[in-house]
Design a protein around this motif. Structure first.
Motif, PDB file in Angstrom:
ATOM      1  N   UNK A  63       0.842  -1.194   0.000  1.00 31.11           N
ATOM      2  CA  UNK A  63       0.000   0.000   0.000  1.00 31.11           C
ATOM      3  C   UNK A  63       0.876   1.242   0.000  1.00 31.11           C
ATOM      4  N   UNK A  71       9.632   2.062   0.096  1.00 32.65           N
ATOM      5  CA  UNK A  71      10.578   0.973   0.378  1.00 32.65           C
ATOM      6  C   UNK A  71      11.300   0.566  -0.913  1.00 32.65           C
ATOM      7  N   UNK A  89      -1.092  -5.372   4.041  1.00 30.19           N
ATOM      8  CA  UNK A  89      -0.990  -4.916   5.434  1.00 30.19           C
ATOM      9  C   UNK A  89       0.117  -5.642   6.181  1.00 30.19           C
ATOM     10  N   UNK A  91       3.073  -6.056   5.247  1.00 31.23           N
ATOM     11  CA  UNK A  91       4.293  -5.249   5.110  1.00 31.23           C
ATOM     12  C   UNK A  91       4.408  -4.306   6.300  1.00 31.23           C
ATOM     13  N   UNK A  92       3.286  -3.687   6.670  1.00 27.61           N
ATOM     14  CA  UNK A  92       3.304  -2.748   7.789  1.00 27.61           C
ATOM     15  C   UNK A  92       3.652  -3.452   9.088  1.00 27.61           C
ATOM     16  N   UNK A  95       7.371  -4.062   9.045  1.00 24.39           N
ATOM     17  CA  UNK A  95       8.099  -2.795   9.172  1.00 24.39           C
ATOM     18  C   UNK A  95       8.090  -2.304  10.614  1.00 24.39           C
ATOM     19  N   UNK A  96       6.971  -2.496  11.303  1.00 29.16           N
ATOM     20  CA  UNK A  96       6.880  -2.053  12.700  1.00 29.16           C
ATOM     21  C   UNK A  96       7.862  -2.792  13.574  1.00 29.16           C
ATOM     22  N   UNK A 181      -1.312 -10.428  10.887  1.00 29.12           N
ATOM     23  CA  UNK A 181      -1.861  -9.179  11.407  1.00 29.12           C
ATOM     24  C   UNK A 181      -2.099  -9.184  12.911  1.00 29.12           C
ATOM     25  N   UNK A 183       0.004 -10.680  15.159  1.00 27.20           N
ATOM     26  CA  UNK A 183       1.243 -10.902  15.904  1.00 27.20           C
ATOM     27  C   UNK A 183       1.800  -9.586  16.431  1.00 27.20           C
TER      28      UNK A 183
ATOM     29  N   UNK B   1       9.820   2.332   7.426  1.00 29.93           N
ATOM     30  CA  UNK B   1       8.761   3.040   6.695  1.00 29.93           C
ATOM     31  C   UNK B   1       7.605   3.369   7.611  1.00 29.93           C
ATOM     32  N   UNK B  23      -5.385   0.061  17.982  1.00 33.00           N
ATOM     33  CA  UNK B  23      -5.238  -1.183  17.241  1.00 33.00           C
ATOM     34  C   UNK B  23      -6.442  -1.413  16.315  1.00 33.00           C
ATOM     35  N   UNK B  30      -7.007   0.066   7.500  1.00 38.18           N
ATOM     36  CA  UNK B  30      -6.383  -0.765   6.472  1.00 38.18           C
ATOM     37  C   UNK B  30      -7.442  -1.525   5.678  1.00 38.18           C
ATOM     38  N   UNK B  34      -8.394  -0.799   1.398  1.00 33.52           N
ATOM     39  CA  UNK B  34      -8.290  -1.929   0.476  1.00 33.52           C
ATOM     40  C   UNK B  34      -9.649  -2.390  -0.043  1.00 33.52           C
TER      41      UNK B  34
END
Lengths: 199, 199
Positions: A63, A71, A89, A91-92, A95-96, A181, A183, B1, B23, B30, B34
């Protein structure tokens, strides 16, 4: 007395959002109809604005507001390392965790014949094109730990196998049967560190 | 990112809604970016439509699409019985219990000098006008069971006292320190039945 129609319609619409049950949809709806009209208008515009601006990165499928995404466009990210995830999602989530400095590839799902998802429905051909074009040395599979995730990982390990390319999978630190999502950052970080090569 | 700006803005906006934490704001945001663009547009329109159509009833102050509201306009509702609540949403809670066949009056809050809410900030003068105009024989106070709710109830019992008018308060079946919005239908129903006259 029933609820006014427009409020009942709003509750039904909010109830369709992920994690919003009937009770909390009602609370949100009643809050919204009693808010300042300007604040409500702004919320609606924020929703439309986000939906309008967000697209998929033409390279990795994440996204983003510009394509290629920040990235893929970042020369400091290791081009030798590509992390393959199911959904944009994910990817986010990774990244976090801050534990990954390579690039991504979003598949768009996992192979699931029962749901009619075949390999050609996923962005696998795009990944093969990237392997031909980019100096990738390792592919890290970060798919779900359920049956379809396992099957997709083994399918990819076989299909993508070539000389000089390592294919690994993040460690099963994730709770079984769950997706990325849910975790937390630490679990994801450990799962990345503990990845094992697939044979 | 970091997250794309428009998504971060959307998450912040959703996070301000009641019962939506960071959260779940992220999950909803998200999901929205999408979704089908048409579905998102419809959600935004549903929100704006509800906010635009809903107003306060000119008599009782409840949320309604037409004023007077269906309850005030319903000749079958007992005009001798008026239930006084703090907020417009409380009317919906009591209506759901099905235990009340009279009419309502929304105060718009409770007396709370610390928060700068004085009696003249509430719709008390409007209630007095209704007492002069309508054949009210009993006022049922259904305010919160906290300190301000207690104080407001006693203030109203004193100020509204007149010959031929009973002023009662719904029973303390509600958990102490809580508001009407969290009570289930049965609790509200019992609280209405067990109301006691104030002296």
């Amino acid at each position: 007395m029933a609820l006014p129609n427009s409020v009942a319609t709003l509750i039904a619409a909010l109830n369709k959002l992920p994690g919003v049950g009937p009770r909390s949809a009602e609370r949100i709806a009643l809050h919204l109809v009693q808010c300042e009209a300007a604040a409500v208008k702004q919320l609606a515009e924020t929703i439309l604005d986000a939906r309008e601006k967000i697209r998929s990165c033409e390279i990795c499928g994440a996204l983003t507001e510009q394509s290629p995404c920040p990235i893929c466009a970042d020369a400091r990210r290791d081009p030798a390392l590509v992390c393959v995830v199911e959904h944009a999602v994910d990817v986010l989530s990774i990244e976090k965790s801050g534990a990954f400095r390579g690039r991504f590839h979003v598949l768009g799902g996992k192979i699931s014949p029962l749901d009619g998802v075949e390999p050609e429905d996923l962005r696998i051909a795009e990944l093969e094109k990237r392997l031909a074009r980019e100096p990738v040395r390792e592919i890290i599979l970060a798919l779900s730990t359920d049956v379809e995730g396992d099957a997709t990982s083994y399918y990819l390990a076989k299909r993508l196998a070539r000389n000089g390319l390592t294919i690994s999978r993040i460690a099963h630190g994730l709770p079984a049967g769950s997706g990325l999502e849910f975790a937390d950052e630490l679990t994801l970080s450990r799962a990345l560190e503990g990845r094992r090569e697939l044979h």
